[in-house]
Design an enzyme around this catalytic site. Structure first.
Site, PDB file in Angstrom:
ATOM      1  N   ARG A 110       0.659  -1.331  -0.090  1.00 25.73           N
ATOM      2  CA  ARG A 110      -0.181   0.145   0.050  1.00 25.73           C
ATOM      3  C   ARG A 110       0.980   1.441   0.143  1.00 25.73           C
ATOM      4  O   ARG A 110       0.308   2.227   0.429  1.00 25.73           O
ATOM      5  CB  ARG A 110      -0.899   0.094   0.868  1.00 25.73           C
ATOM      6  CG  ARG A 110      -1.925  -1.279   1.359  1.00 25.73           C
ATOM      7  CD  ARG A 110      -2.708  -0.537   1.491  1.00 25.73           C
ATOM      8  NE  ARG A 110      -4.813  -2.328   2.166  1.00 25.73           N
ATOM      9  CZ  ARG A 110      -5.229  -2.661   2.527  1.00 25.73           C
ATOM     10  NH1 ARG A 110      -5.389  -1.738   3.786  1.00 25.73           N
ATOM     11  NH2 ARG A 110      -5.854  -3.177   2.768  1.00 25.73           N
ATOM     12  N   LYS A 132       2.237  11.352 -12.032  1.00 24.41           N
ATOM     13  CA  LYS A 132       2.547  10.319 -13.085  1.00 24.41           C
ATOM     14  C   LYS A 132       2.784   8.513 -13.306  1.00 24.41           C
ATOM     15  O   LYS A 132       3.655   8.631 -13.436  1.00 24.41           O
ATOM     16  CB  LYS A 132       2.267  10.649 -14.272  1.00 24.41           C
ATOM     17  CG  LYS A 132       1.060  11.915 -14.366  1.00 24.41           C
ATOM     18  CD  LYS A 132       0.301  12.419 -15.955  1.00 24.41           C
ATOM     19  CE  LYS A 132      -0.712  12.564 -16.173  1.00 24.41           C
ATOM     20  NZ  LYS A 132      -1.378  12.895 -17.795  1.00 24.41           N
ATOM     21  N   GLU A 174       9.640  16.646 -26.468  1.00 26.63           N
ATOM     22  CA  GLU A 174       8.732  16.893 -25.797  1.00 26.63           C
ATOM     23  C   GLU A 174       8.831  18.269 -25.149  1.00 26.63           C
ATOM     24  O   GLU A 174       7.744  19.375 -24.705  1.00 26.63           O
ATOM     25  CB  GLU A 174       8.182  16.098 -24.410  1.00 26.63           C
ATOM     26  CG  GLU A 174       7.706  15.294 -24.539  1.00 26.63           C
ATOM     27  CD  GLU A 174       6.954  14.758 -24.883  1.00 26.63           C
ATOM     28  OE1 GLU A 174       5.685  15.957 -23.920  1.00 26.63           O
ATOM     29  OE2 GLU A 174       5.639  13.443 -24.732  1.00 26.63           O
ATOM     30  N   LYS A 212       6.530  22.556 -17.136  1.00 24.51           N
ATOM     31  CA  LYS A 212       5.508  21.558 -16.586  1.00 24.51           C
ATOM     32  C   LYS A 212       4.917  21.689 -15.037  1.00 24.51           C
ATOM     33  O   LYS A 212       4.323  21.686 -14.134  1.00 24.51           O
ATOM     34  CB  LYS A 212       6.403  20.205 -17.275  1.00 24.51           C
ATOM     35  CG  LYS A 212       5.478  18.875 -16.313  1.00 24.51           C
ATOM     36  CD  LYS A 212       5.219  17.827 -17.178  1.00 24.51           C
ATOM     37  CE  LYS A 212       4.314  16.866 -16.775  1.00 24.51           C
ATOM     38  NZ  LYS A 212       4.877  15.172 -17.290  1.00 24.51           N
ATOM     39  N   GLU A 222      -5.148  16.671 -13.307  1.00 27.99           N
ATOM     40  CA  GLU A 222      -5.415  16.338 -14.026  1.00 27.99           C
ATOM     41  C   GLU A 222      -7.098  17.269 -14.555  1.00 27.99           C
ATOM     42  O   GLU A 222      -7.659  16.301 -14.960  1.00 27.99           O
ATOM     43  CB  GLU A 222      -5.102  15.454 -15.425  1.00 27.99           C
ATOM     44  CG  GLU A 222      -4.873  16.129 -16.514  1.00 27.99           C
ATOM     45  CD  GLU A 222      -4.506  14.794 -17.712  1.00 27.99           C
ATOM     46  OE1 GLU A 222      -4.800  14.550 -18.502  1.00 27.99           O
ATOM     47  OE2 GLU A 222      -3.264  14.735 -16.820  1.00 27.99           O
ATOM     48  N   ARG A 226      -4.235  21.147 -16.850  1.00 27.79           N
ATOM     49  CA  ARG A 226      -2.826  19.324 -16.708  1.00 27.79           C
ATOM     50  C   ARG A 226      -3.318  19.087 -18.194  1.00 27.79           C
ATOM     51  O   ARG A 226      -2.460  18.275 -18.535  1.00 27.79           O
ATOM     52  CB  ARG A 226      -2.932  18.949 -15.607  1.00 27.79           C
ATOM     53  CG  ARG A 226      -1.024  17.509 -15.705  1.00 27.79           C
ATOM     54  CD  ARG A 226      -1.617  17.143 -14.801  1.00 27.79           C
ATOM     55  NE  ARG A 226       0.085  16.580 -15.021  1.00 27.79           N
ATOM     56  CZ  ARG A 226       0.194  15.776 -13.498  1.00 27.79           C
ATOM     57  NH1 ARG A 226       0.046  15.640 -12.308  1.00 27.79           N
ATOM     58  NH2 ARG A 226       1.491  15.191 -14.147  1.00 27.79           N
ATOM     59  N   ASN A 230      -1.347  17.408 -23.140  1.00 26.33           N
ATOM     60  CA  ASN A 230      -1.630  16.322 -23.864  1.00 26.33           C
ATOM     61  C   ASN A 230      -1.305  16.707 -25.197  1.00 26.33           C
ATOM     62  O   ASN A 230      -2.060  16.097 -26.526  1.00 26.33           O
ATOM     63  CB  ASN A 230      -3.111  15.573 -23.099  1.00 26.33           C
ATOM     64  CG  ASN A 230      -2.796  14.483 -21.984  1.00 26.33           C
ATOM     65  OD1 ASN A 230      -1.705  13.727 -21.903  1.00 26.33           O
ATOM     66  ND2 ASN A 230      -3.314  15.423 -20.815  1.00 26.33           N
ATOM     67  N   HIS A 233      -1.056  14.071 -27.575  1.00 24.36           N
ATOM     68  CA  HIS A 233      -0.709  13.253 -27.654  1.00 24.36           C
ATOM     69  C   HIS A 233      -2.102  11.908 -27.969  1.00 24.36           C
ATOM     70  O   HIS A 233      -2.423  10.375 -27.392  1.00 24.36           O
ATOM     71  CB  HIS A 233      -1.016  13.180 -26.067  1.00 24.36           C
ATOM     72  CG  HIS A 233       1.022  13.337 -25.587  1.00 24.36           C
ATOM     73  ND1 HIS A 233       1.359  15.057 -26.136  1.00 24.36           N
ATOM     74  CD2 HIS A 233       2.094  12.652 -24.502  1.00 24.36           C
ATOM     75  CE1 HIS A 233       2.268  14.617 -25.660  1.00 24.36           C
ATOM     76  NE2 HIS A 233       2.772  13.690 -24.210  1.00 24.36           N
ATOM     77  N   HIS A 237      -0.132   8.303 -29.018  1.00 22.53           N
ATOM     78  CA  HIS A 237      -0.534   8.087 -27.873  1.00 22.53           C
ATOM     79  C   HIS A 237      -1.353   6.283 -28.847  1.00 22.53           C
ATOM     80  O   HIS A 237      -0.765   5.170 -29.026  1.00 22.53           O
ATOM     81  CB  HIS A 237      -1.524   7.024 -26.993  1.00 22.53           C
ATOM     82  CG  HIS A 237      -0.739   8.111 -25.472  1.00 22.53           C
ATOM     83  ND1 HIS A 237      -0.921   8.420 -24.400  1.00 22.53           N
ATOM     84  CD2 HIS A 237       1.081   8.673 -26.006  1.00 22.53           C
ATOM     85  CE1 HIS A 237       0.001   9.416 -23.588  1.00 22.53           C
ATOM     86  NE2 HIS A 237       1.064   8.706 -24.610  1.00 22.53           N
ATOM     87  N   HIS A 254       8.554   7.105 -27.956  1.00 19.86           N
ATOM     88  CA  HIS A 254       7.221   8.126 -27.570  1.00 19.86           C
ATOM     89  C   HIS A 254       7.188   9.487 -28.322  1.00 19.86           C
ATOM     90  O   HIS A 254       6.368   9.801 -28.859  1.00 19.86           O
ATOM     91  CB  HIS A 254       7.450   7.914 -26.099  1.00 19.86           C
ATOM     92  CG  HIS A 254       5.876   8.957 -25.093  1.00 19.86           C
ATOM     93  ND1 HIS A 254       4.702   8.785 -25.711  1.00 19.86           N
ATOM     94  CD2 HIS A 254       6.643  10.665 -25.271  1.00 19.86           C
ATOM     95  CE1 HIS A 254       4.248  10.220 -24.915  1.00 19.86           C
ATOM     96  NE2 HIS A 254       5.513  11.214 -24.886  1.00 19.86           N
TER      97      HIS A 254
END
Length: 351
Positions: A110, A132, A174, A212, A222, A226, A230, A233, A237, A254
């Site tokens: 946890r 993230k 990026e 960022k 997000e 935020r 993207n 993306h 993606h 990527h």
């Protein structure tokens, strides 16, 4: 997640880790590496920090290994090596290592503390910043994960000397995105760079991280702002996933996939966000100076569009895009008519 990001620059931060770990009374220290960082970075990191008694966890490199089976192997390794809730995990690697390692740490017993030491340009300016963590679900990018800040991110450009040129370009993509979504001046500065060597690009790591970080601090979960990170993306993606699972295609990094996504979404921005067509052409020209054009068949395009329904920004059956009305002015949650996708690919593929 607390609204706090702890990023430190420079090699001196590594030598301070032993004292910090002693003060926190961590019971065991674990270092996660992949094949590449095990070969090129681990010995230097241990030499600087003195963590010669740390337990080393090794995973296979590459996006294709960013899945639940890798996590299960690492959880078992941690358990077998005596990790407890007061253990700490150091993620030494690129975006796959920091994403997956963070997720492993957040879910083992946890949650145990973790630190990110990004070793690729992409991880330095993007993946390791913002909390993230996560893994892919089959070929679908980052479908499983949590948002949790590492205790510290330590960024040092020395690791970049170990990278091939295509990995440097992937991170540069990026950085260019940061300019597109936030600053006309920064975009203009980066797009005029002709020398993409580490000695040049390392001067722009801090400005990109700052962009960022400021966005993430305002919207850590997000829910709104935020989402601008993207840009490129949504389609990017889908393209990255498609090339990952299609055995007839060469895998794209990527940044390589996101470049295509940004060109496609610049075209969509003309029709759905009021972007001047000359700006879209400038974005395309800028990216294609550093990235070779990839061919797409009619079947490729159909399969990529099908993958859009799995994008994390979607709500219900609506596919949400981040588009731009001009450089530095993004628009979130934009729905795009499906008949524009074919035109966007034609824009990308045209001379």
């Amino acid at each position: 997640m607390q609204n706090k990001i702890n990023i430190t620059f420079g090699k001196s931060a590594f030598s301070k880790l032993p004292k910090k770990f002693s003060e926190k009374k961590y019971s065991r220290v674990f270092i996660l590496v992949d094949n590449n960082t095990n070969k090129f970075c681990l010995s230097d990191f241990i030499s600087i920090t003195g963590f010669d008694k740390a337990e080393i966890l090794i995973m296979e490199a590459g996006e294709e290994n960013k899945h639940l089976q890798t996590c299960e192997n690492l959880w078992k390794n941690l358990s077998n090596k005596g990790a407890d809730r007061n253990s700490v995990l150091i993620n030494l690697g690129g975006g796959v290592v920091t994403d997956l390692g963070g997720f492993v740490a957040c879910t083992f017993k946890r949650g145990i503390d973790f630190y990110n030491i990004p070793t690729t340009l992409l991880a330095m300016v993007d993946a390791s910043v913002g909390g993230k963590t996560g893994i892919d679900l089959g070929s679908l990018k980052n479908q499983i994960g949590v948002i949790e800040e590492p205790k510290q991110v330590i960024i040092d450009p020395m690791w970049l000397e170990t990278l091939p040129k295509n990995e440097i370009r992937s991170g540069f993509a990026e950085m260019l995105k940061h300019g597109i979504i936030s600053s006309k001046k920064y975009w203009q500065t980066l797009k005029e760079l002709t020398d993409l060597r580490v000695s040049t690009l390392k001067e722009f790591i801090k400005p990109s991280v700052k962009i960022k970080k400021e966005v993430v601090l305002k919207d850590p979960r997000e829910k709104n702002l935020r989402k601008i990170l993207n840009f490129g993306h949504t389609l990017g993606h889908a393209i990255e996933s498609y090339f990952l699972i299609n055995l007839n295609k060469n895998k794209l990094l990527h940044g390589e996939a996101i470049v295509i996504g940004m060109i496609l979404e610049s075209y969509l921005s003309i029709h759905c966000a009021g972007l001047n067509i000359e700006v879209a052409k400038d974005i395309k020209t800028t990216f294609l100076k550093s990235f070779k054009k990839i061919e797409f068949s009619s079947d490729d395009k159909k399969e990529i569009v099908k993958l859009l329904k799995h994008d994390k920004k979607n709500i219900g059956d609506k596919i949400n895009f981040v588009l731009i009305s001009s450089i530095g002015k993004p628009k979130i949650d934009v729905q795009v008519p499906e008949d524009l996708f074919e035109d966007a690919f034609n824009f990308y593929l045209s001379d």
